[in-house]
Enzyme design. Structure first.
Site, mmCIF file in Angstrom:
data_model
loop_
_atom_site.group_PDB
_atom_site.id
_atom_site.type_symbol
_atom_site.label_atom_id
_atom_site.label_comp_id
_atom_site.label_asym_id
_atom_site.label_seq_id
_atom_site.Cartn_x
_atom_site.Cartn_y
_atom_site.Cartn_z
ATOM 1 N N ASN A 10 54.037 67.509 13.399
ATOM 2 C CA ASN A 10 54.440 66.555 12.365
ATOM 3 C C ASN A 10 54.822 65.256 13.075
ATOM 4 O OD1 ASN A 10 55.587 65.060 10.338
ATOM 5 N ND2 ASN A 10 57.332 66.444 9.996
ATOM 6 N N LYS A 12 55.570 62.487 11.841
ATOM 7 C CA LYS A 12 56.534 61.667 11.075
ATOM 8 C C LYS A 12 56.042 60.209 11.035
ATOM 9 C CE LYS A 12 60.021 65.064 12.112
ATOM 10 N NZ LYS A 12 61.415 65.401 12.337
ATOM 11 N N HIS A 100 59.881 68.536 3.183
ATOM 12 C CA HIS A 100 60.540 68.359 4.480
ATOM 13 C C HIS A 100 61.976 67.897 4.243
ATOM 14 C CE1 HIS A 100 61.538 66.886 8.455
ATOM 15 N NE2 HIS A 100 60.561 67.634 8.907
ATOM 16 N N GLU A 102 63.682 65.743 5.627
ATOM 17 C CA GLU A 102 63.833 64.277 5.597
ATOM 18 C C GLU A 102 63.454 63.729 4.228
ATOM 19 O OE1 GLU A 102 61.547 63.562 9.147
ATOM 20 O OE2 GLU A 102 63.142 64.504 10.322
ATOM 21 N N GLU A 172 63.188 75.271 8.831
ATOM 22 C CA GLU A 172 63.641 74.203 9.726
ATOM 23 C C GLU A 172 65.119 73.923 9.477
ATOM 24 O OE1 GLU A 172 60.188 71.477 11.081
ATOM 25 O OE2 GLU A 172 60.911 70.716 9.177
ATOM 26 N N GLY A 178 65.307 67.188 15.601
ATOM 27 C CA GLY A 178 65.463 65.955 16.362
ATOM 28 C C GLY A 178 66.750 65.869 17.153
ATOM 29 N N SER A 217 63.363 71.021 17.075
ATOM 30 C CA SER A 217 63.463 70.898 18.530
ATOM 31 C C SER A 217 62.643 71.940 19.288
ATOM 32 C CB SER A 217 64.930 70.921 18.984
ATOM 33 O OG SER A 217 65.640 69.819 18.431
HETATM 34 P P1 13P Z 1 61.716 67.938 16.002
HETATM 35 O O1 13P Z 1 60.733 68.890 16.634
HETATM 36 O O2 13P Z 1 61.589 66.540 16.510
HETATM 37 O O3 13P Z 1 63.100 68.483 16.054
HETATM 38 O O4 13P Z 1 61.310 67.844 14.457
HETATM 39 C C1 13P Z 1 61.154 69.006 13.745
HETATM 40 C C2 13P Z 1 60.571 68.686 12.425
HETATM 41 O O5 13P Z 1 61.221 68.128 11.573
HETATM 42 C C3 13P Z 1 59.170 69.042 12.200
HETATM 43 O O6 13P Z 1 58.818 68.904 10.861
#
Ligand code: 13P
Length: 255
Positions: A10, A12, A100, A102, A172, A178, A217
């Protein structure tokens, strides 16, 4: 029942369409035909890079699959700034991330919205990657399982059991996204097991075939431990998917 492993990057809000061309090409150079037998490889660039990524994949006959990060549930119309399922499907998009954290936290997406998006993705012949996960406060309060179970139930409401069996759900935990703080392989495995058993509650035998990914992560150092867990079928990878070398190391987690 064998479930094919799936590792999705992903990206982003990173990478222009020019970056995407290089990223997809570099990733493909680092993967062997055998790797695709063991793992289904997916990249989810931003909307503006999908067409370029598609062109590289089709021109070079790559086995990398394309995913999108979001979608609107309407077919078309006066929804300024939104992208419809058919627009993605016509770009050979196979997977669409829905719900997601976010999107839920920063853009106010509720379980109801997520449910509508999920159904629209399925109706357009693509596969949703449904994201669920608890906050740190919810985990500390001992509510992780109930929160995630409720998200799974609400997001899948009204979807028939056979279809649920073909979906992908990514667990997640929000505190692990992150932050460099991965859930332990044991905790991640337990929570993915909980997602699977919730699917069993609502859709019977679908629990055997639904694929459950862990995200938060994920990196080349922790992926093997995660993949060793019975209920983890792959990863949804953010930061570590942006560098093709690093992402290839995640995909080739057994090496
Ligand atoms: P990270 O791997 O950067 O922690 O992000 C995870 C994520 O949100 C994947 O959709």
């Amino acid at each position: 029942m064998t479930r094919k492993n799936l590792i999705a990057g992903n990206w982003k809000m990173n990478a222009t369409h020019l970056d995407a061309i290089q990223m997809v090409q570099k990733l493909s150079y680092r993967l062997d035909p055998d790797d695709y037998e063991r793992v289904e490889v997916v990249v989810c660039p931003p909307f503006t890079a999908l067409r370029s990524a598609q062109t590289v994949i089709e021109t070079d006959h790559l086995r990398i699959r394309l995913g999108a990060q979001n979608v609107d549930w309407h077919e078309s119309g006066a929804f300024t700034g939104e992208v419809s399922p058919v627009m993605l499907q016509k770009l050979s998009v196979s997977y669409v991330i829905v719900g997601h954290s976010e999107r839920r936290q920063l853009f106010g997406e509720t379980d109801e919205v997520v449910n509508k998006k999920l159904k629209a993705v399925i109706e357009s012949g693509m596969t949703p990657i449904l994201c669920v996960g608890e906050t740190e406060e919810q985990r500390d309060a001992g509510d992780a399982e109930s929160v995630v179970g409720a998200q799974v139930r609400a997001s899948l409401a009204g979807v028939d059991p056979e279809t649920i069996g073909r979906l992908v759900i990514a667990y997640e935990p929000i505190w692990a996204i992150g932050t460099g703080r991965t859930a332990s392989a044991d905790d991640a495995g337990d929570m993915c097991g909980h997602v699977r058993s919730t699917v069993g509650d609502i859709a019977g035998g679908a629990y055997e075939s639904v694929r459950v990914l862990y995200g938060g992560s994920v990196n080349p150092g922790n992926i093997a431990g995660l993949m060793a867990k019975r209920d983890i079928d792959g990863g949804l990878v953010g930061g570590a998917s942006l560098d093709p070398d690093t992402f290839a190391s995640v995909i080739r987690y057994w090496v």
